[in-house]
Design an enzyme around this catalytic site. Structure first.
Site, PDB file in Angstrom:
ATOM      1  N   CYS A 192       0.834  -1.205   0.000  1.00  0.00           N
ATOM      2  CA  CYS A 192       0.000   0.000   0.000  1.00  0.00           C
ATOM      3  C   CYS A 192       0.868   1.255   0.000  1.00  0.00           C
ATOM      4  O   CYS A 192       0.359   2.354  -0.184  1.00  0.00           O
ATOM      5  CB  CYS A 192      -0.941   0.001   1.187  1.00  0.00           C
ATOM      6  SG  CYS A 192      -0.076   0.218   2.724  1.00  0.00           S
ATOM      7  N   GLU A 214      -5.977   2.325  -8.176  1.00  0.00           N
ATOM      8  CA  GLU A 214      -4.970   1.428  -7.599  1.00  0.00           C
ATOM      9  C   GLU A 214      -4.863   0.176  -8.477  1.00  0.00           C
ATOM     10  O   GLU A 214      -5.862  -0.504  -8.708  1.00  0.00           O
ATOM     11  CB  GLU A 214      -5.366   1.034  -6.169  1.00  0.00           C
ATOM     12  CG  GLU A 214      -4.335   0.141  -5.523  1.00  0.00           C
ATOM     13  CD  GLU A 214      -4.624  -0.139  -4.046  1.00  0.00           C
ATOM     14  OE1 GLU A 214      -5.778  -0.454  -3.714  1.00  0.00           O
ATOM     15  OE2 GLU A 214      -3.677  -0.034  -3.236  1.00  0.00           O
TER      16      GLU A 214
HETATM   17  P1  NAD Z   1      -9.484  -6.638   0.358  1.00  0.00           P
HETATM   18  O1  NAD Z   1     -10.159  -5.363   0.677  1.00  0.00           O
HETATM   19  O2  NAD Z   1      -9.940  -7.418  -0.809  1.00  0.00           O
HETATM   20  O3  NAD Z   1      -9.572  -7.638   1.616  1.00  0.00           O
HETATM   21  C1  NAD Z   1      -9.214  -7.225   2.908  1.00  0.00           C
HETATM   22  C2  NAD Z   1     -10.016  -8.030   3.910  1.00  0.00           C
HETATM   23  O4  NAD Z   1     -11.400  -7.746   3.744  1.00  0.00           O
HETATM   24  C3  NAD Z   1      -9.849  -9.539   3.764  1.00  0.00           C
HETATM   25  O5  NAD Z   1      -9.716 -10.111   5.042  1.00  0.00           O
HETATM   26  C4  NAD Z   1     -11.141  -9.968   3.082  1.00  0.00           C
HETATM   27  O6  NAD Z   1     -11.559 -11.247   3.481  1.00  0.00           O
HETATM   28  C5  NAD Z   1     -12.147  -8.931   3.521  1.00  0.00           C
HETATM   29  N1  NAD Z   1     -13.152  -8.623   2.496  1.00  0.00           N
HETATM   30  C6  NAD Z   1     -12.951  -8.570   1.155  1.00  0.00           C
HETATM   31  N2  NAD Z   1     -14.096  -8.208   0.537  1.00  0.00           N
HETATM   32  C7  NAD Z   1     -15.030  -8.038   1.495  1.00  0.00           C
HETATM   33  C8  NAD Z   1     -16.406  -7.645   1.480  1.00  0.00           C
HETATM   34  N3  NAD Z   1     -17.041  -7.371   0.352  1.00  0.00           N
HETATM   35  N4  NAD Z   1     -17.046  -7.552   2.661  1.00  0.00           N
HETATM   36  C9  NAD Z   1     -16.409  -7.824   3.810  1.00  0.00           C
HETATM   37  N5  NAD Z   1     -15.104  -8.191   3.876  1.00  0.00           N
HETATM   38  C10 NAD Z   1     -14.423  -8.296   2.738  1.00  0.00           C
HETATM   39  O7  NAD Z   1      -7.911  -6.302   0.262  1.00  0.00           O
HETATM   40  P2  NAD Z   1      -6.739  -7.262  -0.221  1.00  0.00           P
HETATM   41  O8  NAD Z   1      -6.875  -7.474  -1.681  1.00  0.00           O
HETATM   42  O9  NAD Z   1      -6.631  -8.442   0.672  1.00  0.00           O
HETATM   43  O10 NAD Z   1      -5.477  -6.341   0.094  1.00  0.00           O
HETATM   44  C11 NAD Z   1      -4.975  -5.376  -0.785  1.00  0.00           C
HETATM   45  C12 NAD Z   1      -5.537  -4.018  -0.472  1.00  0.00           C
HETATM   46  O11 NAD Z   1      -5.202  -3.656   0.868  1.00  0.00           O
HETATM   47  C13 NAD Z   1      -4.948  -2.919  -1.331  1.00  0.00           C
HETATM   48  O12 NAD Z   1      -5.972  -2.042  -1.680  1.00  0.00           O
HETATM   49  C14 NAD Z   1      -3.933  -2.255  -0.433  1.00  0.00           C
HETATM   50  O13 NAD Z   1      -3.645  -0.906  -0.765  1.00  0.00           O
HETATM   51  C15 NAD Z   1      -4.630  -2.348   0.883  1.00  0.00           C
HETATM   52  N6  NAD Z   1      -3.712  -2.218   2.002  1.00  0.00           N
HETATM   53  C16 NAD Z   1      -3.736  -1.039   2.702  1.00  0.00           C
HETATM   54  C17 NAD Z   1      -2.856  -0.846   3.738  1.00  0.00           C
HETATM   55  C18 NAD Z   1      -2.859   0.441   4.492  1.00  0.00           C
HETATM   56  O14 NAD Z   1      -2.149   0.533   5.474  1.00  0.00           O
HETATM   57  N7  NAD Z   1      -3.614   1.443   4.100  1.00  0.00           N
HETATM   58  C19 NAD Z   1      -1.945  -1.859   4.089  1.00  0.00           C
HETATM   59  C20 NAD Z   1      -1.962  -3.051   3.368  1.00  0.00           C
HETATM   60  C21 NAD Z   1      -2.865  -3.216   2.317  1.00  0.00           C
END
Ligand code: NAD
Length: 492
Positions: A293, A392
């Site tokens: 991120c 992104e």
């Molecule tokens: P994601 O949003 O797809 O998933 C994150 C979590 O949410 C997972 O545990 C997943 O099971 C859950 N989830 C997914 N869809 C959902 C829904 N519709 N309803 C409820 N829960 C749901 O993210 P990802 O693909 O695992 O990770 C990558 C993303 O995380 C990127 O956008 C990255 O920028 C972000 N990220 C941000 C930071 C930060 O500090 N801001 C740090 C690491 C990653």
């Protein structure tokens, strides 16, 4: 204990990754999903998903444990965490290897992640000092006043796939040290690392019930957001989900911090030290295959620096070895899975269709037929309004948006809906100072590769990169996981 994960470590073809609920390792009865090594397509483990009933059991057990844990003096609460930190350090290579196999990032990167996770625990061990309150005698005649911080109860964390070793530790060491109990729902794509880390936490002597590990997907998240015994939600993931989590958790009366996605700009001034700047950009944009991120995603060269910068950048990026992150010499591992590869390739194609020129094209990289590989890609002459300049991508793709002046570069950065991270490369203190002051971004670097705040500072995204008030780790975490109480005393 989760011997099942141990089976995965010794290479048996299909092991089961367990949840840890109410003091027991269990395989919940929901659908099972395969965990696949993105470097070669090998099935590493099977993950049975939990459901709402499992969340309820975890919440009840966490609440019962909290009634006892909050009574344990803070100096005693941090003792298992000291031992936990030592175990993380002792097992860094094993944890790194699990992490690389399920996530794809290089082993060196994975081990660095585990070390950063241990630093989170180290800072949380300072909780006896961190959660001290204030006091002032004689606020009125004979009346003394003080504040104390108390734990809030059961807290839950929902984490993303890209830092399975570290991001959960932005949360539970702080929550637990402050006297709360915690339910972790890690990314269902990379459950093995967080499971092994919880095993180590239990080995360190954390009492049963203080931590619960509930694997699964959306159903588990929805149950956590709605559960009446859960007081606070910490979320890290993409912005659309962060927004939903923020709204839903708040609608259920919970405290919430929701960290979202990013589109980070790297601004290069004409006076920048080019070789060092290029090395920093390579690490930022292509490290972890761009799946951070904090990864640089838009390169903004200012004025005449563009040509020499891009020439050196492409030359060095071409030399980065793409392959299985467990092999030495590999700089760029696979993306987390075939779906993410498809998404990134789609963005490259869209960028070209929108007028960008691919001066380095990683689409046809030959790093292994079954792996989710995309090589470093640089798209030049990207329009400011193009999707690859605004959205992104989360892959090794750098979009170049040229700017005329520093003012112009700042305008590009501030037009983004995100505000997670940015870096300026320059030898001018004046330009750097102006940049730091004017950009609408929460974490700003000067001549940095990745300006990632250490555990004792907050992880401070702005705009659509963060929904909430108190950020992750640092002093914000102490405030987030405690309630303040004001005590006023008069003695007759
Ligand atoms: P994601 O949003 O797809 O998933 C994150 C979590 O949410 C997972 O545990 C997943 O099971 C859950 N989830 C997914 N869809 C959902 C829904 N519709 N309803 C409820 N829960 C749901 O993210 P990802 O693909 O695992 O990770 C990558 C993303 O995380 C990127 O956008 C990255 O920028 C972000 N990220 C941000 C930071 C930060 O500090 N801001 C740090 C690491 C990653």
């Amino acid at each position: 204990m989760s011997t099942l994960i141990s089976e995965a470590r010794v290479g048996k073809p299909v092991a089961v990754t367990s949840s840890y609920i109410a003091g027991e390792w269990v395989a919940p009865g929901g659908e099972s999903h395969a965990i696949v090594n993105p470097a070669n397509g090998e099935t590493l483990a099977i993950l049975p998903y939990a459901g709402a009933a499992d969340v309820d059991r975890a919440a009840q057990a966490a609440h019962a444990a909290w009634l006892r844990w909050r009574e344990v003096p803070v100096v005693d609460r941090v003792q298992p965490l000291y031992r936990f930190k030592a175990l993380l350090e002792k097992n860094v290579r094993e944890l790194g290897t699990i992490l690389t196999r399920e996530n794809g990032k290089t082993l060196e990167d994975a081990m660095t992640e585990v070390k950063r996770a241990a630093q989170m625990v180290e800072v949380a061990c300072g909780m006896p000092s961190l959660m001290m309150g204030d006091s002032l005698n004689d606020v009125a005649k004979g009346i003394d006043c003080r504040t104390v911080r108390q734990p809030i109860g059961v807290c839950a964390g929902i984490t993303p796939f890209n830092f399975p070793g570290m991001v959960p530790l932005w949360m539970y060491p702080f929550a637990i040290a402050a006297g709360n109990t915690f339910i972790l729902k890690p990314s269902e794509r990379v459950p093995m690392t967080p499971t092994r880390v919880v095993e180590l936490l239990l080995e360190a002597g954390l009492p049963a019930g203080v931590i619960q590990l509930v694997h699964g997907g959306r159903e588990v998240v929805e149950a956590l957001l709605a559960h009446p015994l859960i007081r606070a939600i910490s979320f890290v993931g993409s912005s659309p989900v962060a927004k939903i989590v923020y709204k839903e958790a708040a609608a259920h009366g919970k405290r919430v911090q929701a960290l979202g996605g990013a589109k980070n700009h790297l601004v290069v001034m004409p006076d920048a030290d080019l070789p060092q700047t290029v090395d920093a950009i390579l690490g930022s944009a292509f490290g972890a295959a761009g799946q951070r991120c904090l990864a640089g995603s838009v390169l903004v060269p200012v004025g005449e620096v563009a040509e020499p910068l891009l020439e050196l950048l492409v030359k060095k990026a071409q030399a980065l070895r793409v392959g299985d992150g467990l092999e030495s010499g590999v700089a760029v591992g696979p993306l987390v899975g075939a779906d993410q590869k498809k998404r990134v390739l789609g963005y490259i194609e869209k960028g070209i269709a929108e007028g960008a020129e691919p001066i380095l094209d990683g689409r046809n990289i030959s790093a292994g037929p079954a792996g989710a590989f995309v090589g470093p890609t640089v798209l030049d002459h990207v329009e400011r309004t193009a999707s690859v300049a605004r959205e992104e991508i989360f892959g090794p793709v750098l979009s170049v948006v040229r700017a005329r002046t520093l003012d112009d570069a700042i305008a590009v950065v501030n037009s983004s809906e995100f505000g997670n991270n940015t870096t300026i490369y320059t030898k001018s203190g004046k330009a750097a100072r102006e940049y730091e002051s004017r950009v609408e971004v929460g974490m700003v670097g000067v001549n940095m590769t990745v300006a990632a705040p250490m555990a004792f500072f907050p992880f401070a995204g702005w705009k659509n990169s963060f929904f909430g008030d108190l950020h992750a780790h640092g002093k914000d975490a102490v405030a987030f996981y405690t309630d303040q109480k004001v005590l006023m005393t008069r003695w007759f």
